[in-house]
Design a protein around this motif. Structure first.
Motif, short mmCIF file in Angstrom:
data_model
loop_
_atom_site.label_atom_id
_atom_site.label_comp_id
_atom_site.label_asym_id
_atom_site.label_seq_id
_atom_site.Cartn_x
_atom_site.Cartn_y
_atom_site.Cartn_z
N ARG A 221 29.34 50.72 27.86
CA ARG A 221 28.59 49.67 28.71
C ARG A 221 29.67 48.83 29.32
O ARG A 221 29.27 48.39 30.62
CB ARG A 221 27.99 48.73 27.55
N VAL A 222 30.76 48.58 28.92
CA VAL A 222 31.74 47.86 29.85
C VAL A 222 32.21 48.44 31.13
O VAL A 222 32.34 47.91 31.98
CB VAL A 222 33.15 47.61 28.79
N LEU A 223 32.49 49.62 30.74
CA LEU A 223 32.76 50.42 32.21
C LEU A 223 31.84 50.51 33.20
O LEU A 223 32.01 50.42 34.38
CB LEU A 223 33.26 51.80 31.93
N ARG A 224 30.55 50.75 32.58
CA ARG A 224 29.42 50.77 33.74
C ARG A 224 29.25 49.74 34.30
O ARG A 224 28.84 49.61 35.51
CB ARG A 224 28.26 51.33 32.86
N GLU B 155 31.24 47.06 34.82
CA GLU B 155 32.44 46.66 35.78
C GLU B 155 32.45 47.45 36.85
O GLU B 155 32.54 47.32 38.16
CB GLU B 155 33.83 46.84 35.15
N GLY B 156 32.14 48.72 36.83
CA GLY B 156 32.03 50.06 38.01
C GLY B 156 30.64 49.52 38.65
O GLY B 156 30.97 49.46 39.82
N ASN B 157 29.60 48.94 38.22
CA ASN B 157 28.48 48.46 38.96
C ASN B 157 29.05 47.21 39.82
O ASN B 157 28.46 47.06 41.04
CB ASN B 157 27.31 48.43 38.32
N ALA B 158 29.65 46.46 39.20
CA ALA B 158 30.08 45.17 39.70
C ALA B 158 31.08 45.54 41.07
O ALA B 158 30.85 44.97 42.17
CB ALA B 158 30.75 44.41 38.84
N LEU B 159 32.00 46.66 40.96
CA LEU B 159 32.76 46.96 42.00
C LEU B 159 32.09 47.39 43.07
O LEU B 159 32.31 47.37 44.46
CB LEU B 159 33.82 47.73 41.48
N GLU C 165 27.83 38.57 35.66
CA GLU C 165 28.26 38.21 34.20
C GLU C 165 29.52 39.16 33.78
O GLU C 165 29.52 40.39 34.38
CB GLU C 165 27.03 38.63 33.29
N GLU C 166 30.13 38.84 32.97
CA GLU C 166 31.23 39.27 32.12
C GLU C 166 30.87 40.54 31.44
O GLU C 166 29.66 40.42 30.79
CB GLU C 166 32.26 38.30 31.35
N ALA C 167 31.82 41.48 31.36
CA ALA C 167 31.26 42.48 30.39
C ALA C 167 31.08 42.53 28.93
O ALA C 167 30.52 43.26 28.40
CB ALA C 167 32.01 43.92 30.83
N CYS C 168 31.81 41.40 28.65
CA CYS C 168 32.01 41.34 26.96
C CYS C 168 30.40 40.61 26.72
O CYS C 168 29.73 40.16 27.34
CB CYS C 168 33.09 40.41 26.58
N ALA C 169 30.18 41.25 25.39
CA ALA C 169 29.01 40.90 24.65
C ALA C 169 28.68 39.26 25.07
O ALA C 169 27.50 38.95 24.86
CB ALA C 169 28.91 41.12 23.23
N LEU C 170 29.77 38.44 24.62
CA LEU C 170 29.42 37.06 24.82
C LEU C 170 29.42 36.31 25.94
O LEU C 170 28.93 35.28 26.27
CB LEU C 170 30.70 36.20 24.16
N GLY C 171 29.79 37.41 27.08
CA GLY C 171 29.65 37.02 28.37
C GLY C 171 30.80 35.65 28.83
O GLY C 171 30.81 35.01 29.75
N MET C 172 31.91 35.79 27.91
CA MET C 172 32.95 34.66 28.22
C MET C 172 34.50 35.29 28.41
O MET C 172 35.14 34.75 29.06
CB MET C 172 33.27 33.93 26.83
N ALA C 173 34.62 36.47 27.79
CA ALA C 173 36.09 36.98 28.03
C ALA C 173 36.21 37.57 29.61
O ALA C 173 35.28 38.08 30.15
CB ALA C 173 36.36 38.15 27.03
N PRO C 174 37.35 37.29 30.17
CA PRO C 174 37.48 37.56 31.64
C PRO C 174 37.59 39.14 31.56
O PRO C 174 38.55 39.54 31.16
CB PRO C 174 38.88 36.76 32.07
N THR C 175 36.45 39.78 32.24
CA THR C 175 36.48 41.24 32.13
C THR C 175 36.03 41.69 33.65
O THR C 175 36.80 42.05 34.39
CB THR C 175 35.73 41.66 31.07
#
Length: 326
Positions: free
Chosen positions: A19-22, A24-28, A152-162
């Protein structure tokens, strides 16, 4: 009854990673499809700059800023990182009016950046701001604005800079490489900034690894084979070059040539035993290319010649491998 988020079964580590990689990849990809409007202007500003590029940011943005500075410095753009808090305690003196500052803050409201921005304003130092908030303090103070998409950030909380840090890093890489290509930065330039490690070895030239000078094993066409064998033994390269009266390389004698000519070997001359028109390389050939040539021809030593076939060195496969060229 539906479970609350706290009661739901957690995703597996693999599911989380995917989920995180997808995300972030979509964001790029989104950033690639809609680069900031000032991107070209930022490239031109840095290209026309006579000073250095100063990167700054706090926290996670600071880590990304350090990496972008390192990438720029290694690709021909003089650059370094200044910590914004340290800048307020004397490090502002590292920044001159000829420099450009690239300042990173996801929110654009990082308190520690205020003194740095005020300093740049006072001395008319251009600022390239990177933030997702176009109306933030940083972006209002910036000369050029590289606005990140508000994803939105990739972390489940939407808070950690990812996702935000990934976007910033990607944008920094894009900026550095765009500048590098506009400068027509070449492999030999890259080698100058990367002399160590495997990368440096891969970019090494034959001239940097070859043996030359008095160690070069050479005999004339008419030299007795006894002299040729002696010269091979003295040099320990397992070969000797054969040159004509003008000093041009016309042949090479290897251990294989000796075995193939055992019958009456000592009654023959170097020119009669040598393999004519040998495989050679030029001094400015990439060492990696020379290794590929030796592997293809199944040989372990190459003579290095100038364009007029005057021998200037010997390159051994062993020397290339020891230097890390593979």
């Amino acid at each position: 009854m539906t479970n609350s988020p706290a009661q739901q079964t957690p995703a597996t580590p693999t599911d989380s990673a995917s989920r995180v990689l997808r995300n972030e990849g979509n964001a790029l990809l989104s950033l690639a499809d809609a680069l900031p409007r000032d991107f070209d202007a930022a490239v031109r500003l840095i290209l026309n700059n006579s000073g250095r590029v100063i990167l700054s940011g706090m926290g996670k943005s600071g880590h990304i800023a350090r990496k972008i500075a390192a990438t720029m410095a290694s690709t021909g753009t003089p650059s370094f990182y200044v910590h914004p808090a340290e800048a307020s305690h004397g490090d502002l003196g590292m920044i001159t009016p000829n420099d450009i500052c690239v300042v990173i803050s996801n929110s654009g409201e990082t308190t520690e950046l205020s003194d740095l921005l005020a300093y740049c304003l006072r001395f008319e130092i251009p600022v390239i701001g990177i933030s997702k908030r176009v109306e933030s303090t940083l972006m209002r103070a910036a000369t050029l604005r590289l606005t990140l998409p508000d994803i939105e950030e990739a972390c489940a909380l939407g808070m950690a800079p990812t996702t935000s840090t990934t976007l910033t890093l990607g944008l920094g890489d894009a900026l550095a490489i765009a500048i590098m290509e506009q400068r027509e930065f070449r492999p030999e330039n890259f080698r100058s900034f990367h002399p160590g490690g495997r990368l440096g070895a891969q970019l090494a030239k034959v001239s940097q690894l070859m043996h030359s000078g008095d160690s070069l094993p050479l005999v004339g066409l008419d030299a007795p084979m006894a002299d040729a064998i002696l010269r091979m033994s003295e040099s320990s390269f397992g070969v000797t070059g054969v040159i004509d009266a003008q000093g041009l390389l016309v042949g090479v004698i290897s251990d294989g040539d000796l075995r193939r000519n055992m019958l009456g070997l000592m009654d023959r001359t170097a020119g009669e035993v040598a393999t004519r028109a040998p495989v050679t390389v030029a001094p400015n050939t990439a060492a990696a290319e020379a290794v590929a040539l030796m592997n293809k021809r199944k040989i372990y030593t190459l003579f290095v010649v100038e364009s007029d076939r005057i021998p200037v060195g010997v390159l051994r496969l062993h020397d290339c491998l020891r230097a890390g060229v593979v």
